[in-house]
Design an enzyme around this catalytic site. Structure first.
Site, PDB file in Angstrom:
ATOM      1  N   ARG A 171      58.716   5.784  -4.888  1.00 15.26           N
ATOM      2  CA  ARG A 171      60.066   6.164  -4.537  1.00 15.26           C
ATOM      3  C   ARG A 171      61.013   5.015  -4.867  1.00 15.26           C
ATOM      4  O   ARG A 171      60.633   3.848  -4.814  1.00 15.26           O
ATOM      5  CB  ARG A 171      60.148   6.482  -3.041  1.00 15.26           C
ATOM      6  CG  ARG A 171      59.590   7.829  -2.701  1.00 15.26           C
ATOM      7  CD  ARG A 171      59.443   8.101  -1.235  1.00 15.26           C
ATOM      8  NE  ARG A 171      60.406   7.450  -0.370  1.00 15.26           N
ATOM      9  CZ  ARG A 171      60.421   7.606   0.962  1.00 15.26           C
ATOM     10  NH1 ARG A 171      59.496   8.367   1.529  1.00 15.26           N
ATOM     11  NH2 ARG A 171      61.301   6.996   1.695  1.00 15.26           N
ATOM     12  N   ARG A 206      67.306  10.706  14.254  1.00 18.91           N
ATOM     13  CA  ARG A 206      67.180   9.275  13.988  1.00 18.91           C
ATOM     14  C   ARG A 206      68.199   8.452  14.768  1.00 18.91           C
ATOM     15  O   ARG A 206      68.321   7.258  14.545  1.00 18.91           O
ATOM     16  CB  ARG A 206      67.347   9.007  12.494  1.00 18.91           C
ATOM     17  CG  ARG A 206      66.091   9.326  11.698  1.00 18.91           C
ATOM     18  CD  ARG A 206      66.284   9.024  10.239  1.00 18.91           C
ATOM     19  NE  ARG A 206      64.994   9.037   9.537  1.00 18.91           N
ATOM     20  CZ  ARG A 206      64.870   9.013   8.216  1.00 18.91           C
ATOM     21  NH1 ARG A 206      65.950   8.956   7.453  1.00 18.91           N
ATOM     22  NH2 ARG A 206      63.684   9.025   7.648  1.00 18.91           N
ATOM     23  N   ARG A 228      52.540   3.552  -1.872  1.00 21.89           N
ATOM     24  CA  ARG A 228      53.060   4.903  -1.672  1.00 21.89           C
ATOM     25  C   ARG A 228      53.646   5.489  -2.953  1.00 21.89           C
ATOM     26  O   ARG A 228      54.336   4.816  -3.709  1.00 21.89           O
ATOM     27  CB  ARG A 228      54.119   4.922  -0.575  1.00 21.89           C
ATOM     28  CG  ARG A 228      54.593   6.331  -0.243  1.00 21.89           C
ATOM     29  CD  ARG A 228      55.282   6.417   1.087  1.00 21.89           C
ATOM     30  NE  ARG A 228      56.545   5.682   1.134  1.00 21.89           N
ATOM     31  CZ  ARG A 228      57.356   5.671   2.198  1.00 21.89           C
ATOM     32  NH1 ARG A 228      56.999   6.330   3.284  1.00 21.89           N
ATOM     33  NH2 ARG A 228      58.488   4.992   2.164  1.00 21.89           N
ATOM     34  N   ARG A 266      65.665  -0.548   5.730  1.00 18.49           N
ATOM     35  CA  ARG A 266      65.416   0.688   6.475  1.00 18.49           C
ATOM     36  C   ARG A 266      64.734   0.406   7.811  1.00 18.49           C
ATOM     37  O   ARG A 266      64.984   1.102   8.805  1.00 18.49           O
ATOM     38  CB  ARG A 266      64.564   1.649   5.635  1.00 18.49           C
ATOM     39  CG  ARG A 266      65.358   2.292   4.505  1.00 18.49           C
ATOM     40  CD  ARG A 266      64.535   3.268   3.694  1.00 18.49           C
ATOM     41  NE  ARG A 266      63.536   2.585   2.901  1.00 18.49           N
ATOM     42  CZ  ARG A 266      62.248   2.895   2.875  1.00 18.49           C
ATOM     43  NH1 ARG A 266      61.786   3.877   3.612  1.00 18.49           N
ATOM     44  NH2 ARG A 266      61.414   2.227   2.102  1.00 18.49           N
ATOM     45  N   LYS A 283      54.776   9.689   8.606  1.00 18.48           N
ATOM     46  CA  LYS A 283      55.403  10.899   9.148  1.00 18.48           C
ATOM     47  C   LYS A 283      55.266  12.081   8.194  1.00 18.48           C
ATOM     48  O   LYS A 283      55.001  13.202   8.621  1.00 18.48           O
ATOM     49  CB  LYS A 283      56.880  10.645   9.461  1.00 18.48           C
ATOM     50  CG  LYS A 283      57.119   9.586  10.533  1.00 18.48           C
ATOM     51  CD  LYS A 283      58.587   9.493  10.918  1.00 18.48           C
ATOM     52  CE  LYS A 283      59.487   9.060   9.773  1.00 18.48           C
ATOM     53  NZ  LYS A 283      59.161   7.682   9.298  1.00 18.48           N
TER      54      LYS A 283
END
Length: 218
Positions: free
Chosen positions: A158, A88, A127, A169, A15
């Protein structure tokens, strides 16, 4: 005419990458609610202190808080935008619909980035994000010594990019965001997009999807 899009999808579906690229291509404002919240936490702001313990549990922020944050951001926009990370939940989707309707505006499309769970896990391991400019991408995209290709800051994983964090998540996504997908599908504004392929090639395909959906030449 200003265009307005929201990007939906599980964690690591792309995203952030595709949202920024789409906004750049169409000359739209872009907001990642995740990046905004992480910056607030690092800065130690009031919002950051409220959000920190919730984010540490890999949970979504309360709807009332997120809607307040988004209402303030939206009110400051004079043109179109791309939202990454909002809405969300159904409550947030209804808030956005009412906010737009009150101003005689509309959402042009809700774009669902679809990626198999096993691919998402592979992406989590690669990532990285820059704490300076909030660029996010993959380790191979870094410029020597782990530097961000956008601003030269030192990028890294992260804090929530762990297998356990992802699973938590992803569970939140299935529970709260999949109903949002159904909500937009019922209103005929949902566009499904295969985001499992090469993310660089995805930029052109996504732009084509958006333009085709509005009757524009691809």
């Amino acid at each position: 005419m200003a265009k307005r899009f929201v990007l939906l999808g599980p964690p690591a579906s792309g995203k952030g990458t595709q949202g920024r690229r789409l906004a750049d291509q169409l000359g739209l404002a872009y907001l990642s609610t995740g990046a905004l919240l992480r910056s607030a936490v690092e800065e130690g702001s009031g919002l950051g202190m409220e959000a920190a313990p919730i984010l540490e549990r890999h949970e979504y922020l309360p709807d009332a808080l997120m809607c307040s944050i988004m209402g303030e951001w939206l009110a400051g926009q004079t043109g179109g935008w791309v939202l990454d990370g909002f809405p969300r939940s159904l409550v947030q989707a209804e808030f956005l619909s009412e906010w737009l309707a009150d101003r005689d505006q509309k959402l042009d499309a809700a774009i669902l980035l679809e990626v198999p769970e096993e691919v998402l896990l592979q992406r989590i391991r690669l990532r990285v994000e820059c704490p300076e400019c909030r660029w996010s991408g993959r380790r191979p995209e870094l410029n020597g010594a782990g530097r961000c290709p956008e601003c030269g800051g030192v990028a890294g994983p992260r804090a929530d990019d762990t297998v356990a964090g992802f699973q938590s998540r992803f569970k939140e996504y299935r529970a709260h965001t999949l109903p949002v997908v159904a909500h937009y599908e019922a209103r005929d504004v949902l566009k499904r997009f295969d985001a499992a392929q090469d993310p660089d090639g995805a930029e052109e395909r996504l732009l084509k999807l958006v333009r085709t959906s509005h009757g524009q030449a691809a």
